[in-house]
Write an enzyme that holds these catalytic residues in place. Structure first.
Site, PDB file in Angstrom:
ATOM      1  N   HIS A   4       0.854  -1.200   0.000  1.00 26.56           N
ATOM      2  CA  HIS A   4       0.000   0.000   0.000  1.00 26.56           C
ATOM      3  C   HIS A   4       0.890   1.250   0.000  1.00 26.56           C
ATOM      4  CE1 HIS A   4      -2.802   3.086   1.300  1.00 26.56           C
ATOM      5  NE2 HIS A   4      -3.744   2.301   0.822  1.00 26.56           N
ATOM      6  N   GLU A  62      -3.679   1.982  -7.574  1.00 28.39           N
ATOM      7  CA  GLU A  62      -4.013   3.064  -6.646  1.00 28.39           C
ATOM      8  C   GLU A  62      -3.079   4.242  -6.876  1.00 28.39           C
ATOM      9  OE1 GLU A  62      -6.455   1.749  -3.032  1.00 28.39           O
ATOM     10  OE2 GLU A  62      -4.364   1.848  -2.460  1.00 28.39           O
TER      11      GLU A  62
HETATM   12  P1  PGA Z   1      -9.391   5.982  -0.094  1.00 26.95           P
HETATM   13  O1  PGA Z   1      -8.263   4.874   0.195  1.00 26.95           O
HETATM   14  O2  PGA Z   1     -10.569   5.250  -0.664  1.00 26.95           O
HETATM   15  O3  PGA Z   1      -9.674   6.595   1.230  1.00 26.95           O
HETATM   16  O4  PGA Z   1      -8.799   6.927  -1.075  1.00 26.95           O
HETATM   17  C1  PGA Z   1      -8.012   3.828  -0.696  1.00 26.95           C
HETATM   18  C2  PGA Z   1      -6.893   2.989  -0.140  1.00 26.95           C
HETATM   19  O5  PGA Z   1      -6.020   3.528   0.524  1.00 26.95           O
HETATM   20  O6  PGA Z   1      -6.841   1.778  -0.335  1.00 26.95           O
END
Ligand code: PGA
Length: 246
Positions: free
Chosen positions: A92, A164
């Site tokens: 992450h 992401e």
């Molecule tokens: P968010 O986070 O939906 O708050 O942007 C996504 C994540 O960190 O997996």
């Protein structure tokens, strides 16, 4: 491919708050889900996972790259197995940034997670600066290649890649459909060059970054994407169930 929606609670909710969440969430959840749902709890709430509706897959947000030993403050794969965890998030952006997780460390974590039979959600994504410098392709390629170094093609079924973009995580800014499709294309091309075109087309790719019940429809319409990784919007059971039902 069945859609998968993964919640990432991050460092939110005490065990008492998690219990309150579970109680409302279970009441709101449809009896027969037509998608997979995983909830990645903080370590301290994992023991409560068994209280979730049985359709829910319990996940952790991290794991140690070591089996055991002198790693104060770390949690091993066996410890997570003990708590019936079936899925782990690896790489992450919070951990890449705040816990200095390198691609090499992420690769070790994936190997240990697969050895213990977990499903892995591997997060990849470019920062704002890398995006402006038009380095997205190079960054995603490198992240995927190094994370999957030494992984066998037949293990890819246990890996979900979450695109992401760092600039979209926790910011309220969601990536445009074209950007998500472009990233998915880069990820599949990389998988195809390491493994095969079959592996690339079978790969599950999800999007994460500021998803809400308002924006999920447009995300799920994208044929390149088979689900979502949801942070902030997963913390409210009503909002999260809306996303699951979306
Ligand atoms: P968010 O986070 O939906 O708050 O942007 C996504 C994540 O960190 O997996």
């Amino acid at each position: 491919m069945k859609k998968i929606v993964v919640a990432n609670f991050k460092m939110n909710k005490t065990s008492f708050e998690t219990l309150e969440y579970i109680s409302s969430f279970n009441k709101l959840l449809p009896k027969n889900l037509d998608c997979q749902v995983a909830i990645c709890l903080p370590y301290t709430s994992l023991f409560l996972g068994e209280n979730f509706n049985k359709q829910i897959i319990i996940g952790a947000q991290n794991l140690s790259e070591h089996e055991q030993g002198s790693n104060t403050g770390e949690i091993s794969a066996s410890m997570l197995e003990d708590l019936n965890v079936k899925l782990v998030i690896v790489g992450h952006s919070d951990r890449r940034k705040h816990a200095s997780e390198t691609n090499e460390k992420i690769n070790k974590k994936i190997k240990i997670a697969l050895k213990h039979g977990f499903k892995v959600v591997l997060c990849v994504g470019e920062t704002k600066a890398q995006r402006f410098a038009k380095r997205t392709k190079e960054v995603l390629k490198k992240q995927v290649e190094s994370a999957l170094c030494g992984i066998y093609e037949n293990e890819l079924g246990s890996i979900i890649v979450a695109y992401e973009p760092v600039w979209a995580v926790g910011t309220g800014t969601i990536a445009a459909i074209s950007e998500i499709s472009n990233a998915a294309k880069i990820i599949r091309e990389t998988i195809s060059s390491i493994f095969s075109s079959k592996a690339a087309s079978n790969l599950q790719i999800v999007y994460g970054g500021s998803i809400t019940s308002q924006s999920c429809k447009q995300i799920f319409k994208n044929k390149e994407i088979s689900g979502a990784l949801v942070g902030a919007s997963s913390l409210d059971p009503k909002e999260f169930v809306k996303i699951i039902n979306c």
